[in-house]
Design a protein around this motif. Sequence first.
Motif, PDB file in Angstrom:
ATOM      1  N   SER B  67       0.389   6.237   1.857  1.00 10.29           N
ATOM      2  CA  SER B  67       1.082   4.959   1.864  1.00 10.29           C
ATOM      3  C   SER B  67       1.192   4.490   0.417  1.00 10.29           C
ATOM      4  CB  SER B  67       0.293   3.937   2.684  1.00 10.29           C
ATOM      5  OG  SER B  67       0.528   2.637   2.196  1.00 10.29           O
ATOM      6  N   GLN B  69       2.297   1.791  -0.689  1.00  7.29           N
ATOM      7  CA  GLN B  69       1.884   0.394  -0.837  1.00  7.29           C
ATOM      8  C   GLN B  69       0.379   0.301  -1.111  1.00  7.29           C
ATOM      9  OE1 GLN B  69       1.816  -1.919   2.659  1.00  7.29           O
ATOM     10  NE2 GLN B  69       2.369  -3.832   1.631  1.00  7.29           N
ATOM     11  N   ARG B  73      -1.784  -0.925  -4.507  1.00  7.83           N
ATOM     12  CA  ARG B  73      -2.897  -1.891  -4.511  1.00  7.83           C
ATOM     13  C   ARG B  73      -4.127  -1.319  -5.203  1.00  7.83           C
ATOM     14  NH1 ARG B  73      -1.941  -4.445   1.439  1.00  7.83           N
ATOM     15  NH2 ARG B  73      -0.059  -5.528   0.779  1.00  7.83           N
ATOM     16  N   GLN B 103       7.669   1.072  -9.167  1.00  5.17           N
ATOM     17  CA  GLN B 103       6.489   0.203  -9.232  1.00  5.17           C
ATOM     18  C   GLN B 103       5.324   0.868  -9.966  1.00  5.17           C
ATOM     19  OE1 GLN B 103       4.644  -0.643  -5.460  1.00  5.17           O
ATOM     20  NE2 GLN B 103       5.281   1.295  -4.540  1.00  5.17           N
TER      21      GLN B 103
END
Lengths: 531, 232
Positions: B67, B69, B73, B103
């Motif tokens: 993932s 995302q 993090r 990102q």
Amino acid sequence: MAAYDYEDAPGTYDETSATQRQASSGAPPSQDLGYDPNFVPDSVKSFVVHLYRHIREKNVYEIHQMYETSFQTLSDRLFKDTPWPSVDAVAHYVDNDHVFCLLYREMWFRHLYARLSPTLKQRIDSWDNYCSLFQVVLHGVVNMQLPNQWLWDMVDEFVYQFQSFCQYRAKMKNKTEQEIALLRQFDQAWNVYGVLNFLQALVEKSMIIQILEHEKEGLEQFTATDGYDYNGGSNVLKVLGYFSMVGLLRVHCLLGDYHTGLKCLQPIDITQQGVYTTVIGSHITTIYHYGFANLMLRRYVEAIREFNKILLYIYKTKQYHQKSPQYEQILKKNEQMYALLAISLSLCPQVKLVEETVNSQLREKYGEKMIRMQRYDDEAFAIYDELFSYACPKFITPSPPSFEEPLVNYNQDAYRLQLKLFLYEVKQQQLLSGIRTFLKVYSSISLAKLASYMEVDESKLRTILLTYKHKTHAVDTDGKIISNADVDFYIDDDLIYVVESKPAKRYGDYFLRQIVKLEGVINDMDRVKLD
Amino acid sequence: MGREVPQQQQQQVALAVEQLLAVNPYNPDMLSDLENYVNEQVSSQTYNLDANLCLLRIYQFEPDRMSTQIVARILVKALMAMPSPDFGLCLFLIPERVQMEEQFKTLTVLSHYLETGRFSQFWDEASKNRHIVEAVPGFEQAIQAYAIHVLSLTYQRVPRSVLAEAINIEGLSLDKFLEHHVANNGWILEKGHGRGQLIVLPRNEFNHPELKKSTDDGIPLEHVARIFPILG
């Protein structure tokens, strides 16, 4: 990327394993030509019968002789380019002993990997054999006493074959349909979880971490007996567990997980001698990976210290290993560690940590390159690239390939990533070399003046000085800040003060050694009888 | 009471994951527990590098389960752990093609500015990417703590403007910030020559090298013990 071709690195240690791997010159020898797996020459029959007997009698000395010498001699004489006789052919000479047959096959595959190129089927079979062997050991039914050398070779070879399998699998372009079908069918063979879990299980089941703890409190002996058990027990699980910690360090380094690797090694105190130093291959593998991981973690002083120690040790003892099957690997790793030392010292110029003999060897090999590395221009980066590529572990991608067309090779991905990130680090430090040069010649200097000398503005200079401080102060495992700084300074408002670091004279140590020496001389004189 | 319950739950998650890790650090079935734990670390402002590396390892072994995302993090949390090299440690485990995503490129640039002491550029870049960094509570404070750490290694007395730039606080807020550190952390404010204020940072062995303990002078007992038989 530099001119140095990682792919064709001539016989790096990791391509070769514990036993001697002869680079097959010319055409690879055929495995089946004139090879009858069922033919057992008398010398082999005698070899297995005796080895089996010595193992049953727990005669470690004889086992070691046969393992180190006879096996090599027979291999050189009879099995230079064919495998040893199959296990089925020798089994009835050894009462079809299950464990002995597993050990025999382990050596059989090791010899095959060393002298021929294993087929995919053989790689899978070897994995199965390790599974059976380790299961037997883990379930505690083994009651043998085996030489440390052999036990180390098992762990070493297990990790080597895993790495070799990952490299092999990642070259998808020229795989045949048959090979792809096999890879799909046996997707558990050399699975990374399986490999890690075996090593971890050996560490845990052996209780080795607790044993080492107990030993510190004087409740148990392990290091003192070199891991052997003189009370009738078996050393196999304990010592395999011990070496598995080194195996885990190595696997994690191959995966680029340096933090976890060092964590796995923590129960072994590498500032002391230990069972890991009883086998030269284990000693070198431990320190090589320990040093490399520290280098990647920016703990340069630690890396320099350990490389220095082992290089000095190899320098002093290599003559004793000339006849050893590991001699080639020792020399190879020796060269690689000089390259890593050259890198470490270029990033952290603390030559005073390096012993004179090692230093002069280093200058001879890399003196000229190290001067060029200080320049931090494109040529310098090319040398960092070259030395890193030459000396780094053979990184692996642990995940299975995508079997979707088109098939692509991904065997260099892991290496490229580590190299790229390493060079990125080097580039972040490129301005530090200039700062060092100036700081060495001033005891104090204003920021404005230094900025004009370095042809940058004052705020840029402040960032460079912060970078120097940050990069030379590493965080150790306990979160403590450790200084790797070769030049110490501090800023007070807009003045820089440089603190000359005098090499501390170790009077205490010096006197201690002189006292011991004097005592020795006096003892010698006492022994001389004058008539 | 109402506020203690979630805290207890958080501790339980942490404890459960740590136990799982202790039992078997190489277990693919831990994936969702570890992912939840990352979110837990974000919301409770805690941090566990070992658990996060373990998760990145599972992603490395089984890229299909990754993932991005969660990876993002983990990386933001790793930046917040500076001066520890955690960000780099994580990158070593993340495939290059993933690192090419926008990102992650941004995070790498942010890390680069922090690694090279370029705080003003860092804060500029961070303000352009609020969506990434503001998703993690405590981000600003963590970076400020890192900035103060590096300044403390370097300066005995740091000009106010240099500090302001590094921690990205100015004017009245900076006065308040300084007041707090004067009261709690032993900072001292002085009038500098000419324009600005000077801040005297607490002494440590890195900005006062003379404080460095010379361990070299000592002799460990084991060494002396070697000559005991002779002395006796």
